[in-house]
Design a protein around this motif. Structure first.
Motif, mmCIF file in Angstrom:
data_model
loop_
_atom_site.group_PDB
_atom_site.id
_atom_site.type_symbol
_atom_site.label_atom_id
_atom_site.label_comp_id
_atom_site.label_asym_id
_atom_site.label_seq_id
_atom_site.Cartn_x
_atom_site.Cartn_y
_atom_site.Cartn_z
ATOM 1 N N THR A 140 0.829 -1.199 0.000
ATOM 2 C CA THR A 140 0.000 0.000 0.000
ATOM 3 C C THR A 140 0.863 1.249 0.000
ATOM 4 O O THR A 140 0.565 2.236 -0.691
ATOM 5 C CB THR A 140 -0.929 0.001 1.233
ATOM 6 N N GLU A 141 1.967 1.200 0.749
ATOM 7 C CA GLU A 141 2.875 2.347 0.809
ATOM 8 C C GLU A 141 3.568 2.563 -0.534
ATOM 9 O O GLU A 141 3.737 3.714 -0.984
ATOM 10 C CB GLU A 141 3.927 2.129 1.902
ATOM 11 N N ASP A 142 3.987 1.472 -1.188
ATOM 12 C CA ASP A 142 4.613 1.585 -2.514
ATOM 13 C C ASP A 142 3.660 2.242 -3.508
ATOM 14 O O ASP A 142 4.059 3.116 -4.282
ATOM 15 C CB ASP A 142 4.998 0.198 -3.046
ATOM 16 N N ILE A 143 2.413 1.807 -3.477
ATOM 17 C CA ILE A 143 1.416 2.317 -4.419
ATOM 18 C C ILE A 143 1.157 3.793 -4.175
ATOM 19 O O ILE A 143 1.076 4.596 -5.111
ATOM 20 C CB ILE A 143 0.118 1.491 -4.311
ATOM 21 N N ALA A 144 1.032 4.166 -2.914
ATOM 22 C CA ALA A 144 0.802 5.569 -2.581
ATOM 23 C C ALA A 144 1.974 6.439 -3.034
ATOM 24 O O ALA A 144 1.783 7.558 -3.538
ATOM 25 C CB ALA A 144 0.584 5.712 -1.075
#
Length: 400
Positions: A388-392
């Motif tokens: 989720t952090e990578d995508i954000a």
């Protein structure tokens, strides 16, 4: 319904008409088709250019035009020109069966969409390319569109009435034909890749497809110097009568392509005398005297409305009304055969779409609405292992 392409993943850097039209058939046949679309920059733009084609919109960035070519697909926003975007793309290509695009001919190599660029990460990958003029010639950098191909391939010179200005077809038929050929080449290479484990590049271009569709008039000209020209009433160049005629309430098309149809026609309309007229005895005679024959048949057909003639001739002589587009789409026959479909839409409740012309086991293929921009980005990236952090982070950086 068991769909034959279920389990196959196609990623396509596509826009506008021809390429998306072709891959939509794959999506309707069950393939997971992922559209790669440019992300918005600064909250503006982004996506397939077809999303902005008016005049009719379902919401901002979602046109009815876009729906025409993108049913059943997924949408992933991705900046293919960035290093990080390329990393995501290659990770996706490694888990896919096909990489498709309909970019300008010089761009697939620059953006790493070719088999040579991807074979090391996925040797069985099929890389399908649809461009205006091809990737291997001096026109590779040229932009090109359907109407240009109709002009250069001779279509405009053979369409319309004799002596009139050049006319294009009323629809973008070169786009549709090329998109269809594109998928034939793609699927053929995919079958071979499944057998051998080795993929390849497959190329189709608008101009080649347009020229190929000149078909038998091309062979007539190339071998006999016989150049097909316009004919009155959109008549067939040789078969007669095979053209439009005036009924009491409009136009209709009657096609006596075979001698038996001529015999049935004159019997059904009560003009057996025309069969015995030496001017109309054989097709060659009718062709020579086509203008006179047209006048005589007009006199008969003008006596009754189109419905009368269709009821009289249907199933015996090839005949059809010349409809306005609205009448053609409102024709009850389309609902009888299931060519009009309705799909749920999150904002509009539902929208009307055309069903696929392909049937499996006697049934039309299922449809769902085209995706909103980037609707599937998170799910696709999570499947590739991104957090989720990578995508954000990628979203804030304009990568997706």
């Amino acid at each position: 319904m068991h769909l034959p392409l279920k389990g196959f993943r196609v990623i396509s850097a596509e826009q506008y008409g021809a390429g998306p039209y072709g891959t939509m058939h794959l999506a309707q046949l069950g393939a997971e088709v992922i559209k790669i679309e440019p992300p918005r920059k600064g909250g503006k733009g982004g996506g397939d250019t077809a999303r902005a084609v008016g005049p009719h919109f379902l919401s901002e960035g979602e046109s009815l035009y876009f729906q025409s070519f993108n049913l059943n697909k997924k949408s992933l926003t991705l900046d293919l020109r960035s290093e990080e975007g390329q990393q995501v793309f290659k990770a996706l290509a490694a888990k896919s069966h096909v990489v498709a695009n309909n970019m300008r001919g010089d761009l697939p190599e620059k953006l790493g969409l070719t088999y040579d660029a991807l074979k090391d990460i996925n040797p069985a990958l099929v890389c399908a390319h649809l461009s205006a003029y091809g990737r291997d010639n001096e026109r590779a950098k040229w932009p090109g569109y359907d109407y240009l191909m109709q002009a250069e391939a001779g279509y405009c010179a053979v369409t319309g009435e004799p002596g009139g200005e050049p006319q294009r077809m009323g629809l973008s038929m070169v786009d549709f034909m090329t998109g269809t050929l594109f998928t034939i080449g793609l699927l053929s290479a995919l079958v071979d890749a499944q057998r051998t484990g080795k993929g390849r590049d497959v190329d189709t271009d608008l101009l080649s497809a347009a020229v190929h569709q000149t078909s038998y008039p091309a062979l007539w000209y190339m071998n006999e110097g016989d150049e097909t020209s316009r004919t009155p009433r959109s008549a067939h160049p040789t078969a007669t009568p095979s053209q439009m005629f005036k009924a009491k309430d409009g136009w209709m098309f009657v096609m006596c392509q075979l001698p038996k149809f001529w015999d049935i026609l004159v019997d059904r309309i009560g003009r057996e005398d025309l069969r015995d007229d030496p001017r109309f005895a054989k097709n060659a005679d009718r062709l020579e005297h086509r203008e006179v024959l047209t006048q005589l048949l007009d006199e008969e057909f003008l006596k009754e409305p189109m419905a009368h003639w269709q009821n009289l001739l249907a199933g015996l002589v090839p005949v059809a009304p010349v409809y306005e587009l609205g009448d053609a789409l409102d024709n009850p026959w389309l609902r009888t055969i299931g060519m009009r479909d309705q799909v749920p839409h999150p904002e509009k409740g539902s929208i009307d779409v055309l069903a696929s012309p392909i049937k499996l086991d006697g049934k039309r293929l299922p449809n769902r609405t085209a995706p909103t921009l980037g609707a599937d980005s998170d799910a696709i990236l999570e499947d590739l292992g991104y957090s989720t952090e990578d995508i954000a982070k990628m979203r804030s950086g304009g990568i997706i």
